[in-house]
Design a protein around this motif. Structure first.
Motif, PDB file in Angstrom:
ATOM      1  N   ASP A  35       0.801  -1.223   0.000  1.00  0.00           N
ATOM      2  CA  ASP A  35       0.000   0.000   0.000  1.00  0.00           C
ATOM      3  C   ASP A  35       0.834   1.274   0.000  1.00  0.00           C
ATOM      4  N   GLY A  36       2.138   1.165   0.287  1.00  0.00           N
ATOM      5  CA  GLY A  36       2.954   2.373   0.332  1.00  0.00           C
ATOM      6  C   GLY A  36       4.290   2.149   1.010  1.00  0.00           C
ATOM      7  N   THR A  37       4.930   3.239   1.406  1.00  0.00           N
ATOM      8  CA  THR A  37       6.291   3.194   1.936  1.00  0.00           C
ATOM      9  C   THR A  37       6.402   4.097   3.158  1.00  0.00           C
ATOM     10  N   TYR A  53       3.909   7.545   2.608  1.00  0.00           N
ATOM     11  CA  TYR A  53       2.793   7.796   1.693  1.00  0.00           C
ATOM     12  C   TYR A  53       2.120   6.465   1.395  1.00  0.00           C
ATOM     13  N   PHE A  54       0.781   6.479   1.357  1.00  0.00           N
ATOM     14  CA  PHE A  54      -0.003   5.264   1.178  1.00  0.00           C
ATOM     15  C   PHE A  54      -1.225   5.543   0.315  1.00  0.00           C
ATOM     16  N   LYS A  55      -1.641   4.530  -0.417  1.00  0.00           N
ATOM     17  CA  LYS A  55      -2.991   4.461  -0.948  1.00  0.00           C
ATOM     18  C   LYS A  55      -3.606   3.210  -0.341  1.00  0.00           C
ATOM     19  N   MET A  56      -4.620   3.413   0.492  1.00  0.00           N
ATOM     20  CA  MET A  56      -5.137   2.334   1.319  1.00  0.00           C
ATOM     21  C   MET A  56      -5.915   1.290   0.501  1.00  0.00           C
ATOM     22  N   SER A  57      -5.528   0.019   0.637  1.00  0.00           N
ATOM     23  CA  SER A  57      -6.284  -1.058   0.002  1.00  0.00           C
ATOM     24  C   SER A  57      -7.397  -1.563   0.916  1.00  0.00           C
ATOM     25  N   ASP A  58      -7.389  -1.046   2.163  1.00  0.00           N
ATOM     26  CA  ASP A  58      -8.388  -1.430   3.159  1.00  0.00           C
ATOM     27  C   ASP A  58      -8.554  -0.241   4.097  1.00  0.00           C
ATOM     28  N   PHE A  77       3.208  16.632  10.524  1.00  0.00           N
ATOM     29  CA  PHE A  77       2.707  17.446   9.417  1.00  0.00           C
ATOM     30  C   PHE A  77       1.904  16.533   8.495  1.00  0.00           C
ATOM     31  N   ILE A  78       0.637  16.834   8.346  1.00  0.00           N
ATOM     32  CA  ILE A  78      -0.279  16.011   7.563  1.00  0.00           C
ATOM     33  C   ILE A  78      -0.501  16.656   6.203  1.00  0.00           C
ATOM     34  N   LEU A  79      -0.277  15.894   5.144  1.00  0.00           N
ATOM     35  CA  LEU A  79      -0.356  16.431   3.786  1.00  0.00           C
ATOM     36  C   LEU A  79      -1.576  15.901   3.046  1.00  0.00           C
ATOM     37  N   ASN A  80      -2.613  15.506   3.781  1.00  0.00           N
ATOM     38  CA  ASN A  80      -3.816  14.990   3.138  1.00  0.00           C
ATOM     39  C   ASN A  80      -5.047  15.420   3.943  1.00  0.00           C
ATOM     40  N   THR A  81      -6.234  15.183   3.385  1.00  0.00           N
ATOM     41  CA  THR A  81      -7.475  15.584   4.068  1.00  0.00           C
ATOM     42  C   THR A  81      -8.454  14.409   4.128  1.00  0.00           C
ATOM     43  N   ARG A 120      -0.325  11.093   3.178  1.00  0.00           N
ATOM     44  CA  ARG A 120       1.075  11.516   3.158  1.00  0.00           C
ATOM     45  C   ARG A 120       1.350  12.273   4.457  1.00  0.00           C
ATOM     46  N   PHE A 121       2.490  12.006   5.063  1.00  0.00           N
ATOM     47  CA  PHE A 121       2.796  12.680   6.324  1.00  0.00           C
ATOM     48  C   PHE A 121       4.301  12.740   6.548  1.00  0.00           C
ATOM     49  N   ILE A 122       4.704  13.689   7.366  1.00  0.00           N
ATOM     50  CA  ILE A 122       6.066  13.784   7.886  1.00  0.00           C
ATOM     51  C   ILE A 122       5.956  14.047   9.382  1.00  0.00           C
ATOM     52  N   THR A 123       6.711  13.300  10.178  1.00  0.00           N
ATOM     53  CA  THR A 123       6.735  13.510  11.623  1.00  0.00           C
ATOM     54  C   THR A 123       8.171  13.716  12.077  1.00  0.00           C
ATOM     55  N   ILE A 124       8.395  14.812  12.783  1.00  0.00           N
ATOM     56  CA  ILE A 124       9.699  15.104  13.384  1.00  0.00           C
ATOM     57  C   ILE A 124       9.584  14.835  14.881  1.00  0.00           C
ATOM     58  N   ILE A 125      10.514  14.048  15.413  1.00  0.00           N
ATOM     59  CA  ILE A 125      10.486  13.659  16.823  1.00  0.00           C
ATOM     60  C   ILE A 125      11.751  14.175  17.492  1.00  0.00           C
ATOM     61  N   PHE A 126      11.588  14.863  18.601  1.00  0.00           N
ATOM     62  CA  PHE A 126      12.765  15.378  19.285  1.00  0.00           C
ATOM     63  C   PHE A 126      12.692  15.098  20.774  1.00  0.00           C
TER      64      PHE A 126
END
Length: 282
Positions: A35-37, A53-58, A77-81, A120-126
């Protein structure tokens, strides 16, 4: 329905946990799923990054389980709705929007993704202790203040500058054949700094004339694009059209750092990137 649970940890551990939920194994923080990486990178002992990034099969439910402490802070940071978000504070499900979310590791949240939708998302952890260092002293104070009033911050007002940084970093992660950690480290520092500056600027911009603010930003852009040589202060004063005293005061008020210190950090980031690429740095 596919269900995934994990506790907030540094990125490679999160990717390994997600892989385990899916009955798979990750390699060096990398998980390739039909479904993605997902990619997870430890950029510094106190800073890591993961993105996917994913395209959900379920239908998917991804739950972040709270830990026993709040040693880590995540900036998502969320890049989708296309998802429904639940968090511990509101206890209601709401549509997840393009924007950012700030929370600590002892806080719980859950996201539900519908079948055939994109994510699609990016998460920064500190690490909180690492953040409370000279690099992020001002940002740490702001983070503490934010958390005192809102345990799970939804921040919709991402400006153009930070949006570009996030999207550029996302494309770099998934399109470059050779990923350079020093480049990503510098990019994450800029994103985190600019995120917290957004709060500082609410106060700063109320105190600064808009035309002065525009010229200060223009001068900083000049520093960003001229990292290979020393820049005389008079060049910056000409760009900003103001006295040295006024320029230095306003620059630090807006960006929480002096012009000289800012340029030094930019040059350090660039030097690290060149070293990783095998170039010599004089």
């Amino acid at each position: 329905m596919i269900q995934i649970e994990y506790k907030l940890n540094h990125a490679p551990n999160i990717v390994a946990s997600i892989a385990n939920n899916l009955g798979m194994e990750s390699q060096d923080g990398f998980l390739k799923h039909p479904d993605g990486t997902i990619v997870g990178k430890q950029l510094n002992p106190g800073l890591s990054l993961y993105a996917g990034y994913f395209k959900m099969s379920d239908n998917y439910t991804v739950a972040r389980i709270g830990t026993d402490n709040d040693d880590l802070v995540s900036l998502d940071f969320i890049l989708n709705t296309t998802a429904l978000l639940w968090n511990q504070e509101s206890n209601i499900r709401s549509k997840q929007i393009f924007g950012s979310y700030l929370s600590s590791s002892n806080y719980e949240s859950e996201v539900t993704y519908d079948k055939n939708k994109f994510s699609r998302f990016i998460t920064i952890i500190f690490d909180r202790k690492w953040m409370n260092s000279e690099i992020f002293e001002n940002e740490y104070d702001l983070c503490t203040f934010i958390e005192s009033t809102n345990k799970y911050l939804l921040f919709r007002e991402l400006d153009k500058e930070i949006n570009i940084e996030i999207i550029d970093l996302f494309h770099y992660l998934f399109n470059e054949k050779k990923i350079i950690n020093a480049y990503m480290f510098g990019a994450c520092l800029k994103i985190v700094t600019r995120f917290f500056q957004k709060f500082q600027q609410k106060k700063s911009r109320a105190e600064i004339d808009p035309s002065d603010l525009s010229r200060i930003i223009k001068a900083r852009s000049y520093l960003d694009t001229n990292v290979s040589s020393h820049i005389p202060i008079n060049d910056l004063l000409d760009i900003a059209s103001m006295s040295q005293t006024k320029f230095g005061r306003l620059f630090k008020l807006v960006f929480n750092i002096s012009p000289g210190e800012y340029h030094k950090k930019v040059r350090i980031w660039k030097s690290k990137e060149l070293i990783e690429e095998g170039h010599s740095v004089s």
